[in-house]
Enzyme design. Sequence first.
Site, PDB file in Angstrom:
ATOM      1  N   LYS A  32      43.285 -21.253 -29.870  1.00 61.05           N
ATOM      2  CA  LYS A  32      42.020 -21.133 -29.413  1.00 61.05           C
ATOM      3  C   LYS A  32      41.555 -22.865 -30.090  1.00 61.05           C
ATOM      4  CE  LYS A  32      40.773 -18.673 -33.396  1.00 61.05           C
ATOM      5  NZ  LYS A  32      39.815 -17.389 -34.069  1.00 61.05           N
TER       6      LYS A  32
ATOM      7  N   GLY B  40      52.812 -25.238 -50.648  1.00 59.77           N
ATOM      8  CA  GLY B  40      54.396 -24.867 -50.927  1.00 59.77           C
ATOM      9  C   GLY B  40      56.647 -25.086 -51.037  1.00 59.77           C
ATOM     10  N   GLY B  41      56.209 -24.223 -49.843  1.00 56.48           N
ATOM     11  CA  GLY B  41      57.959 -24.332 -49.127  1.00 56.48           C
ATOM     12  C   GLY B  41      58.385 -22.703 -48.623  1.00 56.48           C
TER      13      GLY B  41
ATOM     14  N   ARG C 132      52.769 -12.447 -57.374  1.00 54.39           N
ATOM     15  CA  ARG C 132      51.329 -13.101 -57.528  1.00 54.39           C
ATOM     16  C   ARG C 132      50.169 -12.184 -57.423  1.00 54.39           C
ATOM     17  NH1 ARG C 132      51.529 -17.295 -51.615  1.00 54.39           N
ATOM     18  NH2 ARG C 132      52.756 -18.218 -52.844  1.00 54.39           N
TER      19      ARG C 132
HETATM   20  C1  FAD Z   1      46.936 -23.314 -47.414  1.00 57.22           C
HETATM   21  C2  FAD Z   1      47.746 -22.267 -47.552  1.00 57.22           C
HETATM   22  C3  FAD Z   1      48.691 -22.381 -48.020  1.00 57.22           C
HETATM   23  C4  FAD Z   1      50.211 -21.533 -47.663  1.00 57.22           C
HETATM   24  N1  FAD Z   1      51.692 -21.633 -47.983  1.00 57.22           N
HETATM   25  C5  FAD Z   1      52.824 -20.718 -47.347  1.00 57.22           C
HETATM   26  C6  FAD Z   1      53.677 -21.607 -48.389  1.00 57.22           C
HETATM   27  O1  FAD Z   1      53.765 -22.579 -48.697  1.00 57.22           O
HETATM   28  N2  FAD Z   1      54.907 -21.042 -47.656  1.00 57.22           N
HETATM   29  C7  FAD Z   1      54.695 -19.934 -47.305  1.00 57.22           C
HETATM   30  O2  FAD Z   1      55.083 -19.095 -46.369  1.00 57.22           O
HETATM   31  N3  FAD Z   1      53.344 -19.484 -46.384  1.00 57.22           N
HETATM   32  C8  FAD Z   1      52.571 -20.432 -46.601  1.00 57.22           C
HETATM   33  N4  FAD Z   1      50.639 -19.701 -46.271  1.00 57.22           N
HETATM   34  C9  FAD Z   1      51.221 -19.021 -44.836  1.00 57.22           C
HETATM   35  C10 FAD Z   1      51.375 -19.400 -43.623  1.00 57.22           C
HETATM   36  O3  FAD Z   1      51.292 -20.494 -43.734  1.00 57.22           O
HETATM   37  C11 FAD Z   1      51.410 -18.050 -42.895  1.00 57.22           C
HETATM   38  O4  FAD Z   1      51.377 -16.785 -43.122  1.00 57.22           O
HETATM   39  C12 FAD Z   1      52.281 -18.465 -41.531  1.00 57.22           C
HETATM   40  O5  FAD Z   1      52.101 -19.993 -41.817  1.00 57.22           O
HETATM   41  C13 FAD Z   1      52.008 -18.072 -40.003  1.00 57.22           C
HETATM   42  O6  FAD Z   1      52.203 -18.603 -39.162  1.00 57.22           O
HETATM   43  P1  FAD Z   1      51.800 -17.679 -38.033  1.00 57.22           P
HETATM   44  O7  FAD Z   1      52.117 -19.077 -36.678  1.00 57.22           O
HETATM   45  O8  FAD Z   1      52.151 -16.527 -37.945  1.00 57.22           O
HETATM   46  O9  FAD Z   1      49.841 -18.095 -37.712  1.00 57.22           O
HETATM   47  P2  FAD Z   1      49.755 -19.830 -37.978  1.00 57.22           P
HETATM   48  O10 FAD Z   1      49.647 -20.821 -38.159  1.00 57.22           O
HETATM   49  O11 FAD Z   1      48.059 -19.291 -38.727  1.00 57.22           O
HETATM   50  O12 FAD Z   1      48.986 -19.569 -36.179  1.00 57.22           O
HETATM   51  C14 FAD Z   1      47.913 -19.052 -35.647  1.00 57.22           C
HETATM   52  C15 FAD Z   1      47.418 -19.643 -34.118  1.00 57.22           C
HETATM   53  O13 FAD Z   1      47.524 -18.328 -33.472  1.00 57.22           O
HETATM   54  C16 FAD Z   1      46.124 -18.631 -32.524  1.00 57.22           C
HETATM   55  N5  FAD Z   1      45.127 -18.148 -32.488  1.00 57.22           N
HETATM   56  C17 FAD Z   1      44.381 -17.588 -33.771  1.00 57.22           C
HETATM   57  N6  FAD Z   1      43.384 -16.410 -32.446  1.00 57.22           N
HETATM   58  C18 FAD Z   1      43.875 -17.073 -31.235  1.00 57.22           C
HETATM   59  C19 FAD Z   1      42.973 -16.006 -29.656  1.00 57.22           C
HETATM   60  N7  FAD Z   1      41.695 -15.161 -29.744  1.00 57.22           N
HETATM   61  N8  FAD Z   1      43.627 -16.463 -28.773  1.00 57.22           N
HETATM   62  C20 FAD Z   1      44.108 -17.500 -28.889  1.00 57.22           C
HETATM   63  N9  FAD Z   1      45.153 -18.716 -29.503  1.00 57.22           N
HETATM   64  C21 FAD Z   1      44.386 -17.699 -30.739  1.00 57.22           C
HETATM   65  C22 FAD Z   1      45.320 -20.589 -33.736  1.00 57.22           C
HETATM   66  O14 FAD Z   1      44.864 -20.924 -33.021  1.00 57.22           O
HETATM   67  C23 FAD Z   1      46.893 -20.654 -34.031  1.00 57.22           C
HETATM   68  O15 FAD Z   1      47.373 -21.578 -33.266  1.00 57.22           O
HETATM   69  C24 FAD Z   1      49.944 -20.514 -46.406  1.00 57.22           C
HETATM   70  C25 FAD Z   1      48.727 -20.284 -46.075  1.00 57.22           C
HETATM   71  C26 FAD Z   1      47.967 -20.983 -46.007  1.00 57.22           C
HETATM   72  C27 FAD Z   1      46.721 -20.592 -45.346  1.00 57.22           C
END
Ligand code: FAD
Length: 395
Positions: A35, A48-49, A280
């Site tokens: 989106k 962090g990793g 945590r």
């Molecule tokens: C600041 C921060 C630091 C973190 N550090 C760590 C770490 O060190 N180690 C670790 O393991 N985890 C960490 N996490 C958690 C981890 O980053 C996330 O849990 C993980 O990246 C989630 O990945 P995902 O692919 O599920 O979703 P996301 O990476 O959040 O991707 C979501 C996607 O969905 C799309 N989307 C959402 N709604 C819609 C819609 N209605 N229509 C179309 N597309 C949509 C968005 O555009 C995006 O592309 C951290 C998170 C944050 C915020």
Amino acid sequence: MKVPDFDFVVLGSGIAGLTFALQSAAHSRVLVLCKATLSETNTAYAQGGVAAVLDPNDTFEQHVQDTLEAGAGLCREMAVRFMVQEAPAAIRWLQGMAVGFDKDGSGDMALGLEGGHSHHRIVHVKDHTGRSIQQALEEAVRRHPNISVQEHQMGIELLTDTSDTGTFCYGVQVLDLHTNEVRSIQAQAVVLATGGAGQVYQYTTNPGIATGDGLAMAARAGAEIRNMEFFQFHPTALYQPNGEVFLISEALRGAGAELVLPDGSHFMHLYHSMASLAPRDIVARAVLTEMQRHNSPCLYLDVRHLPAGKVRQGFPSIYHKCATIGIDVEKHLIPIVPAAHYQCGGVKADLRGRTSIDRLYAIGEVACTGVHGQTDWPATRCWRGWCLPGVQQSM
Ligand SMILES: Cc1cc2nc3c(=O)[nH]c(=O)nc-3n(C[C@H](O)[C@H](O)[C@H](O)COP(=O)(O)OP(=O)(O)OC[C@H]3O[C@@H](n4cnc5c(N)ncnc54)[C@H](O)[C@@H]3O)c2cc1C
């Protein structure tokens, strides 16, 4: 019904969505929708990793036990074991995608330490691990002939129907955020990889995209949702009364940073034997308790005792962010507060991502596999004595 436009429509371009796209595209036509831009994901903000057993002196069993302990005994053990055993291969796959994880002096993977872990097992790229993973996967996805990418396309409704065997999903309705047009895309299967819902909270480390859209779509379609009462709070977001929320990675505590009270004294040893590196949830609640006890809007991280240059070199994003608001981390304490960070519950999914709706899959943070809490609530296995109201505690 018309012939599906794609084999898979993947909603989401973070680590979950892009990994699925790359792994399935060898034999399938895949459409990735997001989106915002492809790069605007929670993944890109991860610092962090990623945890994996890569040191010969570490064991799967120890990683499993650390995870169960951090999950206060509520994790679904089978899901934890699966994650732990698959982690080294997942890291190798990411390396194959050209993610340049940091190495130590002898050329082995540099392994950091984070809260709840009894062993160094966090692979990282300085303090911008997520951004490096995001970039590498994006490049691979954009090159792949079987993967189409459409940005600024917001999924708003799942297309479902019923058959003799129950509800099935055959596509998604999408709002084009540039033209405001709504269209339907049909596929053999839909994969929700839409991330979490951190934006529900006033203070969150999550970017603006984290509004729980996939969860809401799945709920409206009748999919089972689990454990939404579990939301992880990160203990150390940078305290800026009027600024954006910026994360101070737990890896900094793994490298020696200490949580301190406003007068500079240590307190975490009073809450847990692992002190600043306790799981945590324990650290976040301890920080909040001490903020209330001291009537203070924040507590502090102290890195002043670390060798000069260690934070600047190992955690450049944190070092520079602090510098932009006048904090020289080698001289000053870093003000921190807890903030909503990770959605533990989500769309109930098994270890293959299957949901309660046929041909609808959920992966990544939107999914609830039980790694962060049992999908079928175990009334008697809570270790920390703070179970949900009405749930009997075992101790
Ligand atoms: C600041 C921060 C630091 C973190 N550090 C760590 C770490 O060190 N180690 C670790 O393991 N985890 C960490 N996490 C958690 C981890 O980053 C996330 O849990 C993980 O990246 C989630 O990945 P995902 O692919 O599920 O979703 P996301 O990476 O959040 O991707 C979501 C996607 O969905 C799309 N989307 C959402 N709604 C819609 C819609 N209605 N229509 C179309 N597309 C949509 C968005 O555009 C995006 O592309 C951290 C998170 C944050 C915020």
